[in-house]
Scaffold this active site. Structure first.
Site, PDB file in Angstrom:
ATOM      1  N   ARG A  61       0.810  -1.223   0.000  1.00 29.65           N
ATOM      2  CA  ARG A  61       0.000   0.000   0.000  1.00 29.65           C
ATOM      3  C   ARG A  61       0.841   1.269   0.000  1.00 29.65           C
ATOM      4  O   ARG A  61       0.369   2.324  -0.419  1.00 29.65           O
ATOM      5  CB  ARG A  61      -1.008  -0.018   1.151  1.00 29.65           C
ATOM      6  N   GLU A 121       2.818  -6.224  12.816  1.00 29.15           N
ATOM      7  CA  GLU A 121       1.774  -6.312  13.844  1.00 29.15           C
ATOM      8  C   GLU A 121       1.113  -7.687  13.737  1.00 29.15           C
ATOM      9  O   GLU A 121       0.669  -8.257  14.711  1.00 29.15           O
ATOM     10  CB  GLU A 121       0.751  -5.196  13.618  1.00 29.15           C
TER      11      GLU A 121
HETATM   12  P1  AMP Z   1       4.310  -1.976  11.459  1.00 26.17           P
HETATM   13  O1  AMP Z   1       5.565  -2.588  10.913  1.00 26.17           O
HETATM   14  O2  AMP Z   1       3.806  -2.718  12.655  1.00 26.17           O
HETATM   15  O3  AMP Z   1       4.463  -0.496  11.717  1.00 26.17           O
HETATM   16  O4  AMP Z   1       3.183  -2.183  10.373  1.00 26.17           O
HETATM   17  C1  AMP Z   1       3.090  -1.323   9.277  1.00 26.17           C
HETATM   18  C2  AMP Z   1       2.713  -2.036   7.999  1.00 26.17           C
HETATM   19  O5  AMP Z   1       1.726  -3.039   8.191  1.00 26.17           O
HETATM   20  C3  AMP Z   1       2.153  -1.048   7.038  1.00 26.17           C
HETATM   21  O6  AMP Z   1       2.748  -1.289   5.777  1.00 26.17           O
HETATM   22  C4  AMP Z   1       0.669  -1.285   7.009  1.00 26.17           C
HETATM   23  O7  AMP Z   1       0.191  -1.321   5.700  1.00 26.17           O
HETATM   24  C5  AMP Z   1       0.463  -2.647   7.681  1.00 26.17           C
HETATM   25  N1  AMP Z   1      -0.448  -2.610   8.841  1.00 26.17           N
HETATM   26  C6  AMP Z   1      -0.123  -2.904  10.120  1.00 26.17           C
HETATM   27  N2  AMP Z   1      -1.180  -2.828  10.945  1.00 26.17           N
HETATM   28  C7  AMP Z   1      -2.219  -2.448  10.161  1.00 26.17           C
HETATM   29  C8  AMP Z   1      -3.599  -2.160  10.433  1.00 26.17           C
HETATM   30  N3  AMP Z   1      -4.129  -2.264  11.660  1.00 26.17           N
HETATM   31  N4  AMP Z   1      -4.374  -1.772   9.394  1.00 26.17           N
HETATM   32  C9  AMP Z   1      -3.851  -1.659   8.144  1.00 26.17           C
HETATM   33  N5  AMP Z   1      -2.573  -1.920   7.834  1.00 26.17           N
HETATM   34  C10 AMP Z   1      -1.750  -2.305   8.817  1.00 26.17           C
END
Ligand code: AMP
Length: 180
Positions: free
Chosen positions: A67, A104
């Site tokens: 995205r 996550e």
């Molecule tokens: P993080 O590495 O935990 O900061 O996760 C960020 C990445 O995971 C981004 O590229 C987001 O597109 C995706 N992502 C993580 N959690 C979500 C969520 N609750 N909703 C949508 N996309 C998420």
């Protein structure tokens, strides 16, 4: 903040939809597709993401698959900067650097072409959403390993309660809309 800008930012927030239990139970997925299909909202979001870095000369925008690829080339265009893709494992064709990271909701690996960044190049990393900051931190490692300088990071959405910003505390982090 001007009243217009505040109204527009609030409007963006209304266009992000919560999808509970996607892609797995317990995760509330922030679905940005209602925002993407709204022309003025999409334009405003991209212009806002670019705005903060306008006073600095940025050489390249690094975008994160998948995205992140929606916004990063547009931000690059608006800043007159180049675009560098960071892709999921096995997608880039030429010699590459790789990094593993925790999401996550899972674990993954990201890659960048070794010749994507020259030493001293000033880059901004763009993604749709900041959650735990694991993805962004992994991309910072890739950029710095190649000798690039991370001037900042820009996200459409920040899940504040996951404290990703703390993990990125040595960097300038910019987000348009926040939750929690
Ligand atoms: P993080 O590495 O935990 O900061 O996760 C960020 C990445 O995971 C981004 O590229 C987001 O597109 C995706 N992502 C993580 N959690 C979500 C969520 N609750 N909703 C949508 N996309 C998420």
């Amino acid at each position: 903040m001007s009243a217009d800008r505040e109204t527009n930012l609030n409007h963006l927030k209304l266009l992000v939809r919560d999808v509970p239990d996607f892609p797995k139970k317990g995760i509330i997925f922030k679905d940005i597709t209602p925002l993407l299909k709204d022309g003025p909202a999409l334009r405003f979001a991209c212009e806002e993401l670019a705005e903060i870095f306008k006073p600095v000369k940025i050489d390249q925008i690094v975008g994160i698959e998948s995205r992140g690829f929606i916004f990063s080339p547009i931000v690059a265009y608006l800043l007159g900067a180049g675009f560098i893709p960071v892709r999921k494992k096995g997608k880039l064709p030429a010699a590459k650097e790789a990094v593993s990271y925790n999401l996550e909701y899972g674990e993954d690996s990201l890659e960048i072409h070794q010749d994507a960044i020259n030493r001293g190049t000033k880059v901004v990393i763009v993604d749709d959403l900041l959650a735990t900051g694991g993805t962004a931190q992994a991309v910072i490692h890739l950029v710095e390993r190649l000798g690039g300088t991370v001037v900042g990071l820009a996200f459409l959405v920040e899940l504040v309660f996951l404290k990703g910003r703390e993990r990125l505390k040595d960097y300038k982090v910019h987000s348009l809309i926040q939750y929690g």
